[in-house]
Design a protein around this motif. Structure first.
Motif, short mmCIF file in Angstrom:
data_model
loop_
_atom_site.label_atom_id
_atom_site.label_comp_id
_atom_site.label_asym_id
_atom_site.label_seq_id
_atom_site.Cartn_x
_atom_site.Cartn_y
_atom_site.Cartn_z
N LEU A 1 0.87 -1.04 -0.07
CA LEU A 1 -0.05 0.04 -0.03
C LEU A 1 0.93 1.24 0.19
CD1 LEU A 1 -2.85 -0.86 2.59
CD2 LEU A 1 -2.89 -0.85 0.13
N GLN A 2 2.17 1.15 0.71
CA GLN A 2 3.04 2.28 0.59
C GLN A 2 3.50 2.44 -0.76
OE1 GLN A 2 5.91 3.20 3.74
NE2 GLN A 2 5.24 1.24 4.89
N LEU A 3 3.79 1.47 -1.54
CA LEU A 3 4.16 1.63 -2.72
C LEU A 3 3.26 2.16 -3.70
CD1 LEU A 3 6.04 -1.86 -3.27
CD2 LEU A 3 7.26 0.48 -3.38
N ILE A 4 1.74 1.86 -3.64
CA ILE A 4 0.90 2.45 -4.29
C ILE A 4 0.69 3.95 -4.11
CG2 ILE A 4 -1.73 2.47 -4.50
CD1 ILE A 4 -1.69 -0.44 -3.90
N LEU A 5 1.00 4.42 -2.74
CA LEU A 5 0.93 5.98 -2.60
C LEU A 5 2.09 6.60 -3.23
CD1 LEU A 5 -0.22 5.78 1.44
CD2 LEU A 5 -1.58 6.66 -0.63
N LEU A 6 3.31 5.72 -3.22
CA LEU A 6 4.55 6.43 -3.82
C LEU A 6 4.22 6.64 -5.48
CD1 LEU A 6 7.51 4.60 -2.18
CD2 LEU A 6 6.83 6.96 -2.13
N LEU A 7 3.61 5.56 -5.92
CA LEU A 7 3.35 5.70 -7.46
C LEU A 7 2.52 6.69 -7.73
CD1 LEU A 7 2.89 1.78 -8.31
CD2 LEU A 7 4.87 3.14 -8.81
N GLN A 8 1.60 7.02 -6.73
CA GLN A 8 0.63 8.07 -7.22
C GLN A 8 1.11 9.47 -6.59
OE1 GLN A 8 -2.73 6.69 -4.36
NE2 GLN A 8 -3.88 6.55 -6.24
N GLU A 9 2.07 9.63 -6.02
CA GLU A 9 2.80 10.70 -5.44
C GLU A 9 3.81 11.35 -6.36
OE1 GLU A 9 3.72 10.20 -1.45
OE2 GLU A 9 1.40 10.23 -0.72
N SER A 10 4.75 10.35 -6.61
CA SER A 10 6.06 10.62 -7.38
C SER A 10 5.88 10.51 -8.87
CB SER A 10 6.92 9.67 -6.70
OG SER A 10 6.66 8.33 -7.16
N GLY A 11 4.91 9.63 -9.26
CA GLY A 11 4.76 9.84 -10.72
C GLY A 11 5.50 8.29 -11.20
N ALA A 12 6.84 8.23 -10.74
CA ALA A 12 7.85 7.20 -11.20
C ALA A 12 8.71 6.87 -10.16
CB ALA A 12 8.40 7.46 -12.66
N ILE A 13 9.03 5.48 -9.98
CA ILE A 13 10.12 5.09 -8.87
C ILE A 13 10.96 4.04 -9.55
CG2 ILE A 13 8.80 5.83 -6.87
CD1 ILE A 13 7.89 3.10 -6.51
N ARG A 14 11.95 4.00 -8.97
CA ARG A 14 13.03 2.75 -9.34
C ARG A 14 13.03 1.69 -8.25
NH1 ARG A 14 15.47 3.55 -14.10
NH2 ARG A 14 15.68 5.73 -14.81
N VAL A 15 13.38 0.61 -8.61
CA VAL A 15 13.58 -0.57 -7.17
C VAL A 15 14.16 -0.19 -6.22
CG1 VAL A 15 14.23 -2.90 -6.77
CG2 VAL A 15 13.13 -2.45 -8.91
N ASN A 16 15.28 0.49 -6.49
CA ASN A 16 16.24 0.85 -5.35
C ASN A 16 15.86 1.93 -4.40
OD1 ASN A 16 18.37 -0.83 -5.80
ND2 ASN A 16 19.58 0.50 -6.98
N GLU A 17 14.80 2.95 -5.15
CA GLU A 17 14.18 4.10 -4.31
C GLU A 17 13.10 3.37 -3.47
OE1 GLU A 17 11.69 8.22 -5.33
OE2 GLU A 17 12.59 7.09 -7.03
N ALA A 18 12.45 2.48 -4.06
CA ALA A 18 11.38 2.02 -3.21
C ALA A 18 11.88 1.13 -2.11
CB ALA A 18 10.48 1.15 -4.28
N ALA A 19 12.98 0.36 -2.41
CA ALA A 19 13.62 -0.20 -1.13
C ALA A 19 14.02 0.76 -0.04
CB ALA A 19 14.59 -1.06 -1.98
#
Length: 270
Positions: free
Chosen positions: A21-39
């Motif tokens: 769910l945190q990743l879903i929020l990140l996707l909505q807020e940041s527009g694009a993320i990479r695996v390392n950033e998500a980790a």
């Protein structure tokens, strides 16, 4: 005055669900993320972040662009980066149903996200022995017929980035040099013939032939394909895919779908 309730994290929160769910929020807020950033944001290993993101892609909550960044998928945006997929299906459906009736086999439309394709709709054959509805199925683009047809419209640099770049190494989807050269050779054949064939490579008992839905820019040059069509048949009837009439019907259906998209003003967002 409007009152706001402070919502606290429940004591019974499931960590993996919370991370997703945190990743879903990140996707909505940041527009694009990479695996390392998500980790880093989640405080987990890159391999864990990749598994979570891959699951979100499978369920339509995330998508991958050509640079291997993860973006909001069709479930979150109501429309993917490729356009309004529900409208795409509505426009394509009559053409798929007509083709299915003509060739007597199941016809599918799919969209490509990075190195994967997701089936958007199937028009099923009426034969007793047939390939069923594939809607929602996700397959590797380099193995599926429709996926290969779409990959064939990409330039070599983009292909190499997809399958040989850093993102491919991190996700475990990197191809070796020999495998990449074999893919290049196969795609060269697809460009010559206009169709791609998959005989038992994704599922042993299924044969398929795919083609790209080609749209053109203002100068008349073909854009990279983001949609593909395929005809799927039990392997015992794979010979139908070799018939010139079947190939011509598939190409004609792709052209009809492209024309419908153009009339509706739907193209792949850049």
């Amino acid at each position: 005055m409007q009152k706001f309730q402070i919502v606290k994290k429940p004591a019974y929160a499931i960590e993996s669900v919370d991370n997703a769910l945190q990743l879903i929020l990140l996707l909505q807020e940041s527009g694009a993320i990479r695996v390392n950033e998500a980790a880093e944001r989640l405080g987990v290993a890159p391999s864990t972040a990749h598994r979570l993101l891959a699951t979100l892609v499978y369920r339509g909550f995330a998508a991958q662009d050509e640079a291997r960044r993860y973006t909001a998928g069709p479930v979150l945006s109501g429309a993917s980066r490729h356009g309004r997929l529900q409208e795409v299906v509505a426009l394509a459906a009559p053409h798929l149903e007509e083709l299915a009736a003509t060739v007597g086999e199941t016809v599918n439309i799919m969209v490509r996200f990075g190195t994967s394709v997701r089936f958007l709709m199937s028009a099923e054959s009426r034969q007793l022995l047939r390939v069923g509805d594939r809607t929602g199925t996700v397959l590797p683009a380099n193995l599926s017929s429709g996926g290969k047809a779409m990959l064939a419209t990409l330039d070599l640099g983009t292909l190499r980035q997809l399958y040989m770049g850093r993102g491919a190494r991190m996700s475990g989807e990197q191809l070796g040099e020999d495998a990449f050269r074999a893919l290049e050779a196969e795609l060269a054949t697809v460009r010559e013939t206009g169709v791609a064939v998959n005989i038992g490579r994704t599922e042993a008992d299924i044969a398929a032939m795919g083609a790209a839905v080609l749209q053109y820019d203002a100068g008349g040059s073909p854009r990279r394909a983001w949609l593909g069509l395929s005809i799927s048949t039990p392997r015992s009837r794979a010979s139908v895919l070799e018939e010139p009439a079947t190939r011509d019907a598939l190409r004609a259906c792709c052209a009809a779908v492209a024309a419908a998209l153009n009339d509706a003003g739907i193209t792949e967002p850049r």
